[in-house]
Motif scaffolding. Structure first.
Motif, mmCIF file in Angstrom:
data_model
loop_
_atom_site.group_PDB
_atom_site.id
_atom_site.type_symbol
_atom_site.label_atom_id
_atom_site.label_comp_id
_atom_site.label_asym_id
_atom_site.label_seq_id
_atom_site.Cartn_x
_atom_site.Cartn_y
_atom_site.Cartn_z
ATOM 1 N N ALA A 1 0.835 -1.206 0.000
ATOM 2 C CA ALA A 1 0.000 0.000 0.000
ATOM 3 C C ALA A 1 0.867 1.251 0.000
ATOM 4 O O ALA A 1 0.585 2.230 -0.713
ATOM 5 C CB ALA A 1 -0.929 -0.009 1.210
ATOM 6 N N LYS A 2 1.941 1.222 0.774
ATOM 7 C CA LYS A 2 2.842 2.370 0.834
ATOM 8 C C LYS A 2 3.572 2.568 -0.494
ATOM 9 O O LYS A 2 3.821 3.701 -0.920
ATOM 10 C CB LYS A 2 3.840 2.173 1.968
ATOM 11 N N GLU A 3 3.909 1.466 -1.159
ATOM 12 C CA GLU A 3 4.569 1.559 -2.461
ATOM 13 C C GLU A 3 3.688 2.275 -3.475
ATOM 14 O O GLU A 3 4.184 3.013 -4.334
ATOM 15 C CB GLU A 3 4.931 0.168 -2.981
ATOM 16 N N LEU A 4 2.376 2.058 -3.388
ATOM 17 C CA LEU A 4 1.454 2.727 -4.311
ATOM 18 C C LEU A 4 1.454 4.243 -4.118
ATOM 19 O O LEU A 4 1.072 4.991 -5.021
ATOM 20 C CB LEU A 4 0.032 2.186 -4.121
ATOM 21 N N LEU A 5 1.890 4.690 -2.935
ATOM 22 C CA LEU A 5 1.902 6.123 -2.616
ATOM 23 C C LEU A 5 3.306 6.702 -2.611
ATOM 24 O O LEU A 5 3.522 7.814 -2.127
ATOM 25 C CB LEU A 5 1.265 6.340 -1.237
ATOM 26 N N ILE B 1 4.541 10.372 -1.254
ATOM 27 C CA ILE B 1 5.365 10.437 -0.042
ATOM 28 C C ILE B 1 6.684 11.148 -0.322
ATOM 29 O O ILE B 1 7.143 11.982 0.468
ATOM 30 C CB ILE B 1 5.617 9.014 0.513
ATOM 31 N N GLN B 2 7.282 10.845 -1.469
ATOM 32 C CA GLN B 2 8.559 11.455 -1.815
ATOM 33 C C GLN B 2 8.416 12.959 -2.024
ATOM 34 O O GLN B 2 9.293 13.741 -1.619
ATOM 35 C CB GLN B 2 9.141 10.810 -3.080
ATOM 36 N N ARG B 3 7.291 13.377 -2.616
ATOM 37 C CA ARG B 3 7.052 14.816 -2.807
ATOM 38 C C ARG B 3 6.967 15.521 -1.459
ATOM 39 O O ARG B 3 7.480 16.636 -1.298
ATOM 40 C CB ARG B 3 5.764 15.046 -3.613
ATOM 41 N N GLN B 4 6.325 14.876 -0.503
ATOM 42 C CA GLN B 4 6.229 15.465 0.841
ATOM 43 C C GLN B 4 7.613 15.584 1.480
ATOM 44 O O GLN B 4 7.948 16.617 2.082
ATOM 45 C CB GLN B 4 5.323 14.601 1.725
ATOM 46 N N ILE B 5 8.418 14.556 1.326
ATOM 47 C CA ILE B 5 9.775 14.568 1.884
ATOM 48 C C ILE B 5 10.597 15.674 1.239
ATOM 49 O O ILE B 5 11.325 16.410 1.920
ATOM 50 C CB ILE B 5 10.447 13.191 1.698
ATOM 51 N N LYS C 1 9.609 18.405 0.143
ATOM 52 C CA LYS C 1 9.143 19.698 0.633
ATOM 53 C C LYS C 1 9.443 19.889 2.115
ATOM 54 O O LYS C 1 9.058 20.901 2.702
ATOM 55 C CB LYS C 1 7.633 19.842 0.399
ATOM 56 N N GLY C 2 10.122 18.903 2.696
ATOM 57 C CA GLY C 2 10.458 18.997 4.113
ATOM 58 C C GLY C 2 9.327 18.617 5.039
ATOM 59 O O GLY C 2 9.361 18.940 6.232
ATOM 60 N N ILE C 3 8.326 17.940 4.488
ATOM 61 C CA ILE C 3 7.173 17.515 5.293
ATOM 62 C C ILE C 3 7.393 16.080 5.779
ATOM 63 O O ILE C 3 7.728 15.195 4.993
ATOM 64 C CB ILE C 3 5.874 17.579 4.465
ATOM 65 N N ASN C 4 7.206 15.860 7.055
ATOM 66 C CA ASN C 4 7.313 14.514 7.599
ATOM 67 C C ASN C 4 6.018 13.753 7.314
ATOM 68 O O ASN C 4 4.960 14.121 7.842
ATOM 69 C CB ASN C 4 7.558 14.570 9.109
ATOM 70 N N PRO C 5 6.066 12.734 6.441
ATOM 71 C CA PRO C 5 4.823 12.039 6.053
ATOM 72 C C PRO C 5 4.103 11.435 7.270
ATOM 73 O O PRO C 5 4.730 10.839 8.144
ATOM 74 C CB PRO C 5 5.314 10.934 5.114
ATOM 75 N N ARG C 6 2.806 11.628 7.325
ATOM 76 C CA ARG C 6 1.995 11.027 8.382
ATOM 77 C C ARG C 6 1.722 9.570 8.028
ATOM 78 O O ARG C 6 2.085 9.090 6.960
ATOM 79 C CB ARG C 6 0.685 11.789 8.531
ATOM 80 N N ALA C 7 1.047 8.886 8.945
ATOM 81 C CA ALA C 7 0.656 7.493 8.693
ATOM 82 C C ALA C 7 -0.278 7.417 7.478
ATOM 83 O O ALA C 7 -1.121 8.298 7.267
ATOM 84 C CB ALA C 7 -0.045 6.914 9.918
ATOM 85 N N VAL C 8 -0.077 6.407 6.672
ATOM 86 C CA VAL C 8 -0.932 6.187 5.501
ATOM 87 C C VAL C 8 -2.338 5.852 5.972
ATOM 88 O O VAL C 8 -2.534 5.031 6.877
ATOM 89 C CB VAL C 8 -0.379 5.031 4.635
ATOM 90 N N ARG C 9 -3.322 6.506 5.369
ATOM 91 C CA ARG C 9 -4.712 6.219 5.705
ATOM 92 C C ARG C 9 -5.324 5.343 4.616
ATOM 93 O O ARG C 9 -5.426 5.749 3.462
ATOM 94 C CB ARG C 9 -5.509 7.515 5.841
ATOM 95 N N GLY C 10 -5.695 4.130 5.003
ATOM 96 C CA GLY C 10 -6.257 3.187 4.052
ATOM 97 C C GLY C 10 -7.723 2.917 4.323
ATOM 98 O O GLY C 10 -8.189 2.948 5.472
ATOM 99 N N LEU C 11 -8.449 2.687 3.262
ATOM 100 C CA LEU C 11 -9.855 2.304 3.354
ATOM 101 C C LEU C 11 -9.961 0.853 2.911
ATOM 102 O O LEU C 11 -9.512 0.498 1.826
ATOM 103 C CB LEU C 11 -10.714 3.183 2.443
ATOM 104 N N ILE C 12 -10.520 -0.001 3.761
ATOM 105 C CA ILE C 12 -10.680 -1.404 3.404
ATOM 106 C C ILE C 12 -12.134 -1.648 3.024
ATOM 107 O O ILE C 12 -13.046 -1.315 3.781
ATOM 108 C CB ILE C 12 -10.213 -2.336 4.536
ATOM 109 N N VAL C 13 -12.342 -2.153 1.805
ATOM 110 C CA VAL C 13 -13.700 -2.362 1.296
ATOM 111 C C VAL C 13 -13.823 -3.785 0.752
ATOM 112 O O VAL C 13 -12.844 -4.407 0.360
ATOM 113 C CB VAL C 13 -14.071 -1.352 0.189
#
Length: 290
Positions: free
Chosen positions: A100-104, A108-112, A114-126
């Motif tokens: 799931a993290k690989e898909l993002l 995530i890299q864009r946030q890094i 920009k100096g942003i510390n990535p938060r926990a990935v929010r996933g929806l399970i359906v």
């Protein structure tokens, strides 16, 4: 028999999912490895609006391993990452947060950058009812936090669940769709337990199950039930019923005059299919019908 089942809480669940989408980074779509297409809700694509998605083929321990490999290749050709897991034993479940993290990764890299510390990935399970969402969540969370059961409709509301420090999952009730355009889909869902038995004719469902299994996995049916001869013609209803009656006789499902109680025999066939006692069976071939 026409199979339909769309309780009111499923309409509410769809609305709740749509309301929460703005909070979601990635969707984990859980399907049944035995019926990969029939267990995908056709409304999901419209509901999810292009969110990154990981397809998880659950109950892979009950499915034909070679067919599961073909389904993984099928979804890859459709542009979807997928993984086969068994949430009941935990097989490969720990790979889900990684994929799931690989898909993002780009986000995530864009946030890094920009100096942003990535938060926990929010996933929806359906997923549809009884596909194993709560069992999977409990495995990922490492504790029994979501209600589980071997029947559809156990999960009634939504809740956020932490998965380690890098992921949060939003659990949702299983959602079917208002009308099955193809009744074969309804029968496959009924065979695998996605629809409450109270709304089914078990003899009709077991009839379809015998046709489906005898056509592709006769040796496994023969070994489990001790039936000597396969149906001479799967399109001959009398031949299919003959096999059902023989199973009933072998299991002692007899009533007055030595007749077979087909309803009781049908219940046995379906329970043992769902429990995996016939071996590993996939009821839907990749890119083809049963």
């Amino acid at each position: 028999m026409t199979i339909q089942w769309f309780p009111g809480h499923m309409t509410k669940a769809r609305r709740q999912i749509e309301e929460k989408l703005k909070l979601i980074d990635v969707v984990i779509e859980l399907i049944d490895a035995r019926i990969p297409l029939s267990s995908r809700n056709p409304m999901i694509d419209d509901i999810l609006r292009g969110k990154p998605r990981l397809i998880v083929l659950n109950k892979s321990d009950l499915a034909d391993a070679k067919e599961t490999e073909r389904w993984i290749a099928y979804f890859a050709a459709e542009g979807h990452r997928s993984i086969a897991v068994d949430s009941s034993t935990g097989t490969r479940v720990n790979e889900i947060p990684v994929l799931a993290k690989e898909l993002l990764q780009h986000k995530i890299q864009r946030q890094i950058d920009k100096g942003i510390n990535p938060r926990a990935v929010r996933g929806l399970i359906v997923g549809i009812p009884n596909v194993g969402k709560s069992t999977l969540i409990n495995r990922l969370a490492g504790r029994n936090i979501a209600a589980t059961g071997d029947r559809p409709g156990v999960t009634k509301g939504q809740q956020w669940i932490k998965v380690g420090t890098e992921m949060e999952l939003l659990d949702t009730p299983g959602i079917l769709w208002p009308k099955f355009e193809d009744q074969l889909v309804g029968y496959r869902l009924a065979m695998t337990g996605a629809i409450k038995e109270q709304v089914l004719n078990v003899e009709d469902v077991a009839f379809f199950a015998v046709k489906a299994i005898a056509g592709r996995y006769w040796p496994q049916m023969q070994e489990r039930f001790g039936v000597e001869e396969p149906p001479k013609d799967l399109e001959d209803a009398d031949e299919v019923v003959r096999v059902m009656e023989e199973i009933g006789r072998k299991r002692g499902c007899l009533v007055g005059g030595g007749r077979v109680d087909l309803e009781k025999a049908s219940g046995i066939i379906l329970r043992e299919l769902r429990a995996g006692k016939l071996g590993r069976i996939t009821l839907e071939a990749a890119q083809s019908e049963v």
